[in-house]
Structures are given as C-alpha cells and as structure tokens.
Motif scaffolding. Structure first.
Motif, PDB file in Angstrom:
ATOM      1  N   PRO A   3       0.843  -1.208   0.000  1.00  0.00           N
ATOM      2  CA  PRO A   3       0.000   0.000   0.000  1.00  0.00           C
ATOM      3  C   PRO A   3       0.873   1.251   0.000  1.00  0.00           C
ATOM      4  CG  PRO A   3      -0.662  -1.517   1.760  1.00  0.00           C
ATOM      5  CD  PRO A   3       0.593  -2.052   1.158  1.00  0.00           C
ATOM      6  N   ALA A   4       0.391   2.292  -0.687  1.00  0.00           N
ATOM      7  CA  ALA A   4       1.152   3.540  -0.798  1.00  0.00           C
ATOM      8  C   ALA A   4       1.398   4.176   0.565  1.00  0.00           C
ATOM      9  CB  ALA A   4       0.424   4.515  -1.715  1.00  0.00           C
ATOM     10  N   MET A   5       0.403   4.116   1.454  1.00  0.00           N
ATOM     11  CA  MET A   5       0.548   4.730   2.774  1.00  0.00           C
ATOM     12  C   MET A   5       1.677   4.078   3.575  1.00  0.00           C
ATOM     13  SD  MET A   5      -0.238   7.132   4.615  1.00  0.00           S
ATOM     14  CE  MET A   5      -1.798   7.923   4.688  1.00  0.00           C
ATOM     15  N   ALA A   6       1.848   2.782   3.435  1.00  0.00           N
ATOM     16  CA  ALA A   6       2.934   2.086   4.136  1.00  0.00           C
ATOM     17  C   ALA A   6       4.290   2.576   3.641  1.00  0.00           C
ATOM     18  CB  ALA A   6       2.802   0.579   3.943  1.00  0.00           C
ATOM     19  N   LEU A   7       4.414   2.777   2.327  1.00  0.00           N
ATOM     20  CA  LEU A   7       5.669   3.296   1.782  1.00  0.00           C
ATOM     21  C   LEU A   7       5.950   4.707   2.277  1.00  0.00           C
ATOM     22  CD1 LEU A   7       5.438   2.078  -1.922  1.00  0.00           C
ATOM     23  CD2 LEU A   7       7.049   1.308  -0.188  1.00  0.00           C
ATOM     24  N   VAL A   8       4.928   5.545   2.294  1.00  0.00           N
ATOM     25  CA  VAL A   8       5.091   6.933   2.759  1.00  0.00           C
ATOM     26  C   VAL A   8       5.495   6.953   4.222  1.00  0.00           C
ATOM     27  CG1 VAL A   8       3.849   9.066   3.233  1.00  0.00           C
ATOM     28  CG2 VAL A   8       3.575   7.942   1.024  1.00  0.00           C
ATOM     29  N   LEU A   9       4.804   6.186   5.060  1.00  0.00           N
ATOM     30  CA  LEU A   9       5.112   6.169   6.493  1.00  0.00           C
ATOM     31  C   LEU A   9       6.494   5.588   6.790  1.00  0.00           C
ATOM     32  CD1 LEU A   9       1.657   5.146   7.986  1.00  0.00           C
ATOM     33  CD2 LEU A   9       2.725   7.427   7.958  1.00  0.00           C
ATOM     34  N   GLU A  10       6.963   4.733   5.898  1.00  0.00           N
ATOM     35  CA  GLU A  10       8.299   4.161   6.054  1.00  0.00           C
ATOM     36  C   GLU A  10       9.387   5.185   5.745  1.00  0.00           C
ATOM     37  OE1 GLU A  10      10.563   1.223   3.173  1.00  0.00           O
ATOM     38  OE2 GLU A  10       9.008   0.159   4.317  1.00  0.00           O
ATOM     39  N   ARG A  11       9.159   6.047   4.762  1.00  0.00           N
ATOM     40  CA  ARG A  11      10.174   6.999   4.297  1.00  0.00           C
ATOM     41  C   ARG A  11      10.067   8.375   4.956  1.00  0.00           C
ATOM     42  NH1 ARG A  11      12.921   5.766  -0.607  1.00  0.00           N
ATOM     43  NH2 ARG A  11      12.712   3.547  -0.952  1.00  0.00           N
ATOM     44  N   LEU A  12       8.915   8.715   5.491  1.00  0.00           N
ATOM     45  CA  LEU A  12       8.698  10.055   6.046  1.00  0.00           C
ATOM     46  C   LEU A  12       9.659  10.427   7.187  1.00  0.00           C
ATOM     47  CD1 LEU A  12       6.942  12.560   5.724  1.00  0.00           C
ATOM     48  CD2 LEU A  12       5.358  11.568   7.382  1.00  0.00           C
ATOM     49  N   PRO A  13       9.958   9.522   8.134  1.00  0.00           N
ATOM     50  CA  PRO A  13      10.882   9.913   9.216  1.00  0.00           C
ATOM     51  C   PRO A  13      12.255  10.376   8.725  1.00  0.00           C
ATOM     52  CG  PRO A  13       9.737   7.913   9.810  1.00  0.00           C
ATOM     53  CD  PRO A  13       9.400   8.193   8.368  1.00  0.00           C
ATOM     54  N   ALA A  14      12.790   9.736   7.695  1.00  0.00           N
ATOM     55  CA  ALA A  14      14.106  10.137   7.175  1.00  0.00           C
ATOM     56  C   ALA A  14      14.039  11.540   6.571  1.00  0.00           C
ATOM     57  CB  ALA A  14      14.593   9.129   6.140  1.00  0.00           C
ATOM     58  N   ILE A 179      20.780  12.944  -4.510  1.00  0.00           N
ATOM     59  CA  ILE A 179      22.239  13.070  -4.593  1.00  0.00           C
ATOM     60  C   ILE A 179      22.931  12.253  -3.510  1.00  0.00           C
ATOM     61  CG2 ILE A 179      24.166  14.691  -4.309  1.00  0.00           C
ATOM     62  CD1 ILE A 179      22.362  16.804  -5.605  1.00  0.00           C
ATOM     63  N   PHE A 180      22.391  12.307  -2.287  1.00  0.00           N
ATOM     64  CA  PHE A 180      23.046  11.661  -1.148  1.00  0.00           C
ATOM     65  C   PHE A 180      22.490  10.266  -0.842  1.00  0.00           C
ATOM     66  CE2 PHE A 180      24.229  16.060  -0.453  1.00  0.00           C
ATOM     67  CZ  PHE A 180      25.552  15.931  -0.087  1.00  0.00           C
ATOM     68  N   ALA A 181      21.684   9.697  -1.743  1.00  0.00           N
ATOM     69  CA  ALA A 181      21.087   8.369  -1.548  1.00  0.00           C
ATOM     70  C   ALA A 181      20.406   8.290  -0.185  1.00  0.00           C
ATOM     71  CB  ALA A 181      22.141   7.273  -1.703  1.00  0.00           C
ATOM     72  N   TRP A 182      19.700   9.346   0.175  1.00  0.00           N
ATOM     73  CA  TRP A 182      19.003   9.432   1.457  1.00  0.00           C
ATOM     74  C   TRP A 182      17.651   8.742   1.303  1.00  0.00           C
ATOM     75  CZ3 TRP A 182      21.030  11.242   5.869  1.00  0.00           C
ATOM     76  CH2 TRP A 182      20.173  11.487   6.934  1.00  0.00           C
ATOM     77  N   PRO A 183      17.328   7.775   2.129  1.00  0.00           N
ATOM     78  CA  PRO A 183      16.117   6.977   1.934  1.00  0.00           C
ATOM     79  C   PRO A 183      14.848   7.655   2.451  1.00  0.00           C
ATOM     80  CG  PRO A 183      17.292   6.169   3.834  1.00  0.00           C
ATOM     81  CD  PRO A 183      18.141   7.267   3.236  1.00  0.00           C
ATOM     82  N   GLY A 184      14.525   8.799   1.882  1.00  0.00           N
ATOM     83  CA  GLY A 184      13.350   9.541   2.329  1.00  0.00           C
ATOM     84  C   GLY A 184      12.299   9.657   1.255  1.00  0.00           C
ATOM     85  N   MET A 185      11.396  10.598   1.446  1.00  0.00           N
ATOM     86  CA  MET A 185      10.282  10.820   0.526  1.00  0.00           C
ATOM     87  C   MET A 185      10.772  11.247  -0.863  1.00  0.00           C
ATOM     88  SD  MET A 185       7.406  10.122   1.884  1.00  0.00           S
ATOM     89  CE  MET A 185       6.353  10.945   0.723  1.00  0.00           C
ATOM     90  N   GLY A 186      11.830  12.028  -0.909  1.00  0.00           N
ATOM     91  CA  GLY A 186      12.357  12.494  -2.186  1.00  0.00           C
ATOM     92  C   GLY A 186      12.804  11.324  -3.055  1.00  0.00           C
ATOM     93  N   ARG A 187      13.528  10.407  -2.462  1.00  0.00           N
ATOM     94  CA  ARG A 187      13.941   9.201  -3.209  1.00  0.00           C
ATOM     95  C   ARG A 187      12.748   8.372  -3.613  1.00  0.00           C
ATOM     96  NH1 ARG A 187      18.869   6.603  -2.490  1.00  0.00           N
ATOM     97  NH2 ARG A 187      17.968   5.098  -3.909  1.00  0.00           N
ATOM     98  N   LEU A 188      11.740   8.310  -2.741  1.00  0.00           N
ATOM     99  CA  LEU A 188      10.529   7.549  -3.060  1.00  0.00           C
ATOM    100  C   LEU A 188       9.815   8.159  -4.251  1.00  0.00           C
ATOM    101  CD1 LEU A 188       8.569   5.274  -2.296  1.00  0.00           C
ATOM    102  CD2 LEU A 188       7.413   6.903  -0.784  1.00  0.00           C
ATOM    103  N   ILE A 189       9.747   9.486  -4.292  1.00  0.00           N
ATOM    104  CA  ILE A 189       9.102  10.171  -5.414  1.00  0.00           C
ATOM    105  C   ILE A 189       9.860   9.909  -6.720  1.00  0.00           C
ATOM    106  CG2 ILE A 189       8.613  12.454  -6.377  1.00  0.00           C
ATOM    107  CD1 ILE A 189       7.972  13.338  -3.466  1.00  0.00           C
ATOM    108  N   VAL A 190      11.178  10.001  -6.666  1.00  0.00           N
ATOM    109  CA  VAL A 190      11.999   9.763  -7.851  1.00  0.00           C
ATOM    110  C   VAL A 190      11.887   8.308  -8.302  1.00  0.00           C
ATOM    111  CG1 VAL A 190      14.369   9.689  -8.730  1.00  0.00           C
ATOM    112  CG2 VAL A 190      13.587  11.645  -7.403  1.00  0.00           C
ATOM    113  N   ASP A 191      11.940   7.382  -7.335  1.00  0.00           N
ATOM    114  CA  ASP A 191      11.841   5.946  -7.675  1.00  0.00           C
ATOM    115  C   ASP A 191      10.462   5.633  -8.220  1.00  0.00           C
ATOM    116  OD1 ASP A 191      14.423   5.619  -6.864  1.00  0.00           O
ATOM    117  OD2 ASP A 191      13.915   4.742  -4.919  1.00  0.00           O
TER     118      ASP A 191
END
Length: 191
Positions: A3-14, A179-191
């Motif tokens: 589910p999309a919400m699970a992915l968001v909640l996983e990446r949001l803290p970073a 750029i920094f391979a940071w596992p947050g929302m930005g990487r999730l959006i790009v991926d």
C-alpha cells in the motif's frame, strides 16, 4: 505490491530528520551571520556576508552537493558519500550525524543566505529606532540592547519568511535525497 501509505510512512521519518535538521542549521547560522554582519556593518565580514547571500541564491544545491561530496567524502575522507547510516553500524549516533551533516548543510545553504540577509536588514532597521536610542541613553550595555531589544524585534519578520520557506524545503529535499542516496520521501518520489 505494498500500500502507498505504508511506503510513505516508512520513508517520512528520514525526510523529516533531514528537513528539520536543515531548518535548524538555517535558523542558527542565518541569524548568527545576520546579526554579526549588522553589528559590523561596512566591514569585510559584512561584505563577505552580502557576497555569500548572492551566492546562496545563485549556486544550485545539486552542484554544491557534488562539490562537497568530492571535497569532504572523496578527497578528505571525513564524511560518507551518502546514505542514512553505514551498513552494519547498529545505528551509532556519531555515524548517523556524519551521514546527516552534508545533506542538511546543502539543503540549508540557500536558506542560510536568505535568513542572514533578512536578519541583517531588519537589525539595521531596528537599530535606528527611537527605543534603541532611548535604551542607549539610559546607559544599558550594548550587548543587552542588541540581544534583548534589537534582535527580539528583528526576528519577527523572519517568522513569516520561515513559513514561506517550508514548502521549498521539502521540494529541495527531493534533489538532495537523490544526490546523497538518502532513503526519504524524495527518493521515493523519484523511484
């Protein structure tokens, strides 16, 4: 499929860790630089501060990020090139801090320039006010006048600027996280 919400909640803290740290860097450095530049008006430091303010708006974050990775990670070996933590580091606080320094500084670079420019201008305006002259006439120390009376009033407009910068902070995080391979929302959006 997750589910999309699970992915968001996983990446949001970073992402929140990166953006809150960047915002703190921006406020602390921006206010400090702006106050010192206003107090030392028309000196070399003030001139360098104004040049820094222009550079902060002109230099793209992705370019600065790559240059600082090359200097501090590749050249000097002081900081890691990216990621949230070193693999198998068991989340050591110093290791987490080393991974956070470069992305947070790059994300805050433009805001530091922006905040320092606003604080400098507001401090220069507040210092000319009648109540500051009255405080000097009363014999209050210059330090007390500057930090209790002038700075307190100069920071009021910064709150508005801070609110306007919050949306661009998350937008900038997308690029910096990539750029920094940071596992947050930005990487999730790009991926």
């Amino acid at each position: 499929a997750r589910p999309a919400m699970a992915l968001v909640l996983e990446r949001l803290p970073a992402t929140l860790e990166l953006t809150v740290t960047s915002l703190l860097f921006s406020l602390v450095l921006g206010v400090a630089i702006g106050v010192v530049a206003a107090i030392n008006r028309a000196t070399m430091f003030d001139t360098l501060t104004r040049i820094f303010a222009v550079a902060g708006h002109a230099v793209p974050g992705f370019w600065l990020g790559l240059v600082l990775i090359w200097i501090f990670a590749v050249g000097l070996g002081w900081l890691p090139t990216g990621g949230l933590a070193t693999v198998n580091s068991n989340f050591d606080f110093v290791d987490l801090l080393k991974h956070l320094i470069l992305p947070a500084l790059i994300l805050s670079f433009g805001r530091v320039a922006n905040f320092s420019r606003y604080v400098r201008g507001e401090m220069l305006e507040v210092i000319r006010q009648d109540y500051i002259r009255t405080a000097r006439a009363k014999g209050l120390s210059e330090r007390l006048i500057l930090y209790r009376h002038a700075l307190r009033n100069a920071l009021i407009p910064l709150i508005t600027i801070l609110g306007l910068n919050l949306s661009s902070l998350f937008g900038g995080a997308v690029l910096i996280e990539t750029i920094f391979a940071w596992p947050g929302m930005g990487r999730l959006i790009v991926d």
